[in-house]
Scaffold this motif. Sequence first.
Motif, short mmCIF file in Angstrom:
data_model
loop_
_atom_site.label_atom_id
_atom_site.label_comp_id
_atom_site.label_asym_id
_atom_site.label_seq_id
_atom_site.Cartn_x
_atom_site.Cartn_y
_atom_site.Cartn_z
N LYS A 59 0.86 -1.18 0.00
CA LYS A 59 0.15 -0.03 0.06
C LYS A 59 0.85 1.55 -0.02
CE LYS A 59 -3.93 2.26 2.50
NZ LYS A 59 -4.40 2.10 3.73
N GLN A 60 1.84 1.21 0.84
CA GLN A 60 2.97 2.60 0.88
C GLN A 60 3.74 2.48 -0.43
OE1 GLN A 60 6.01 1.70 3.76
NE2 GLN A 60 4.20 1.47 5.40
N LEU A 61 3.83 1.47 -1.48
CA LEU A 61 4.45 1.76 -2.66
C LEU A 61 3.47 2.06 -3.49
CD1 LEU A 61 7.32 1.29 -3.91
CD2 LEU A 61 6.56 -0.91 -4.44
N ILE A 62 2.29 1.69 -3.56
CA ILE A 62 1.09 2.14 -4.38
C ILE A 62 0.96 3.77 -4.24
CG2 ILE A 62 -1.34 2.30 -4.59
CD1 ILE A 62 -1.18 -0.64 -3.88
N TYR A 64 3.35 5.70 -2.85
CA TYR A 64 4.52 6.41 -3.66
C TYR A 64 4.32 6.47 -4.93
CZ TYR A 64 9.48 6.92 -4.89
OH TYR A 64 10.57 7.50 -5.26
N PHE A 65 3.95 5.43 -5.68
CA PHE A 65 4.13 5.86 -7.21
C PHE A 65 2.67 6.66 -7.64
CE2 PHE A 65 6.77 1.94 -7.56
CZ PHE A 65 7.54 2.58 -8.42
N GLU A 66 1.62 6.72 -6.98
CA GLU A 66 0.68 7.63 -7.22
C GLU A 66 1.26 9.01 -7.05
OE1 GLU A 66 -3.32 5.08 -5.84
OE2 GLU A 66 -2.47 6.61 -4.26
N GLY A 67 2.09 9.16 -5.95
CA GLY A 67 2.72 10.56 -5.74
C GLY A 67 3.48 10.64 -7.01
N VAL A 68 4.19 9.91 -7.26
CA VAL A 68 5.11 10.08 -8.66
C VAL A 68 4.27 10.61 -9.89
CG1 VAL A 68 6.94 9.15 -10.20
CG2 VAL A 68 6.95 8.92 -7.84
N ALA A 69 3.38 9.82 -10.04
CA ALA A 69 2.42 9.97 -11.19
C ALA A 69 1.86 11.60 -11.07
CB ALA A 69 1.34 8.98 -11.36
N ASP A 70 1.35 12.01 -9.99
CA ASP A 70 0.88 13.37 -9.79
C ASP A 70 2.18 14.36 -9.92
OD1 ASP A 70 -1.52 12.36 -8.99
OD2 ASP A 70 -1.24 12.36 -6.82
N ILE A 71 3.21 14.00 -9.66
CA ILE A 71 4.42 14.87 -9.80
C ILE A 71 4.68 15.13 -11.22
CG2 ILE A 71 6.84 15.09 -9.73
CD1 ILE A 71 6.77 13.83 -6.94
N GLN A 72 4.48 13.90 -12.13
CA GLN A 72 4.73 14.12 -13.64
C GLN A 72 3.47 14.71 -14.32
OE1 GLN A 72 7.43 13.10 -15.10
NE2 GLN A 72 8.47 12.47 -13.23
N GLN A 133 -1.79 0.33 -10.91
CA GLN A 133 -2.83 -1.05 -11.13
C GLN A 133 -2.18 -2.26 -10.95
OE1 GLN A 133 -5.10 -0.82 -14.65
NE2 GLN A 133 -5.91 1.24 -14.51
N HIS A 134 -0.94 -2.49 -11.52
CA HIS A 134 -0.12 -3.74 -11.14
C HIS A 134 -0.19 -3.82 -9.59
CE1 HIS A 134 2.61 -7.00 -11.85
NE2 HIS A 134 3.51 -6.24 -10.94
N LEU A 135 0.43 -3.19 -8.79
CA LEU A 135 0.70 -3.13 -7.35
C LEU A 135 -0.93 -3.19 -6.73
CD1 LEU A 135 3.26 -0.38 -7.07
CD2 LEU A 135 3.52 -2.88 -7.05
N GLN A 136 -1.76 -2.59 -6.98
CA GLN A 136 -3.23 -2.57 -6.49
C GLN A 136 -3.56 -4.31 -6.63
OE1 GLN A 136 -5.41 0.32 -8.31
NE2 GLN A 136 -5.14 1.90 -6.91
N LYS A 137 -3.46 -4.88 -8.00
CA LYS A 137 -4.00 -6.10 -8.17
C LYS A 137 -3.10 -6.98 -7.02
CE LYS A 137 -4.09 -9.63 -11.51
NZ LYS A 137 -3.50 -9.89 -13.21
N LEU A 138 -1.97 -6.83 -7.16
CA LEU A 138 -1.06 -7.55 -6.17
C LEU A 138 -1.43 -7.49 -4.65
CD1 LEU A 138 1.76 -8.99 -5.28
CD2 LEU A 138 2.93 -6.80 -5.03
N ARG A 139 -2.11 -6.10 -4.41
CA ARG A 139 -2.56 -5.98 -2.95
C ARG A 139 -3.71 -6.83 -2.74
NH1 ARG A 139 -5.55 -2.07 -0.19
NH2 ARG A 139 -5.08 -1.75 2.02
N THR A 140 -4.67 -6.89 -3.90
CA THR A 140 -5.94 -7.69 -3.76
C THR A 140 -5.49 -9.06 -3.61
OG1 THR A 140 -6.90 -5.95 -5.22
CG2 THR A 140 -7.71 -8.38 -5.01
#
Length: 405
Positions: A59-62, A64-72, A133-140
Amino acid sequence: MYYNEAASISRARSVSRASKHGSTVSRSQSLIKKNVAPQDLRPSDVLIERFVAWKAIVKQLIAYFEGVADIQNNIAREYTKLGAVIQVPFRAGNQFLGEGGLQDIYYNIRDKTRVIADQHANLGRTIDSSIVQHLQKLRTEIKAHIKARMSTKTSSYTLILSTAVEQRELSARMIGDLATSISIFKNNPMSVTAKSDPYVANMGVARQLQKQVHEENALQKSIIIMQQNSAHFEEGIVRAIQSAWQTYDEWQSRMSSSVQDSWRVLGDTMSSLAPDREWISFSARSDHLMDPETPLRNPETIMYPSKEDPSVIVVHTGHLERKKRFTRTYREAYYVLTPAGFLHEYASSDPEHIGNHLPVFSLFLPACTLGPPSSASAKSHKFHIEGKKDGTGTTKGGGFKLMGS
């Protein structure tokens, strides 16, 4: 009682041996090969706790990457705004070249800035659509694995565990009965029955221990299978995280390289413009700028009416010394004799000074009287000019002598 003590001693020695050699075995070996009674293990609780921790980490890594996407995405929006700052074609179009000049470079700046914005936006979309989405699927999948472990905890595993515990308790009772039969046999042999015969009781203990060991082995296999499944599943988690990061690394490197190429193109384009190209074109188009090759004008070459009239050409010029009226000392000055009959005195022989100043002293010679010159044998060559009185009653004139005499 004796069986419990023997089992406890055996477990204690096994744990001691495992602790002594713990540095030489792998983590998987320490999990699988520890000689601990299976019914004393609680693998479901431990594994559930572990994968709950994994779920939090993913969840933390998700996030993190959501934040990176927002920055981009924010960078892309800012570059889009920045590209709109460049207004082309120039409003003052007649001031600059339409093609081949600064305006073309500004077109390139605007277009390349938009390209850079698109590259950052593409990276942001890739992170959202692929990595997150890949990480969200992994979390599921981790949540499903936790649910499966919880289900196992309340179903088949519980049944196997309870059966093993029951067999263990039954074995303990039968061993106790065997000890009682042996005690009766030793103390009162005549009271032993066929059922309480120590031999019969011991055979019953042997059969029961076979059942107990069978159930305990089944429990041990169940635990090992559960651990192995969880170990493989955890490997899949780590590989999925590594794959997500590798995907980000590849896309980010590709984007950075493309952005650097865009900046490099802009730098090369900007440096290729000759600093004087726009000015040369502008000056060539303008009718109100002078040709730099136009020669400067010389006032001496200007011709105007009466410039060469005899009345303006001096008769003679030179330096004389004139005696002052009151101090009776001589002062050097520059004198000009004109065709009109005037002897003008100037402080300097510089033509610019003469043009900007009126004469300091003037004598109209036709109205003056020239005195006799010095004799040839005199030390200095002097002469005297006496003028007429002016309106104030003052008589202009004075003594003069040649320079150096």
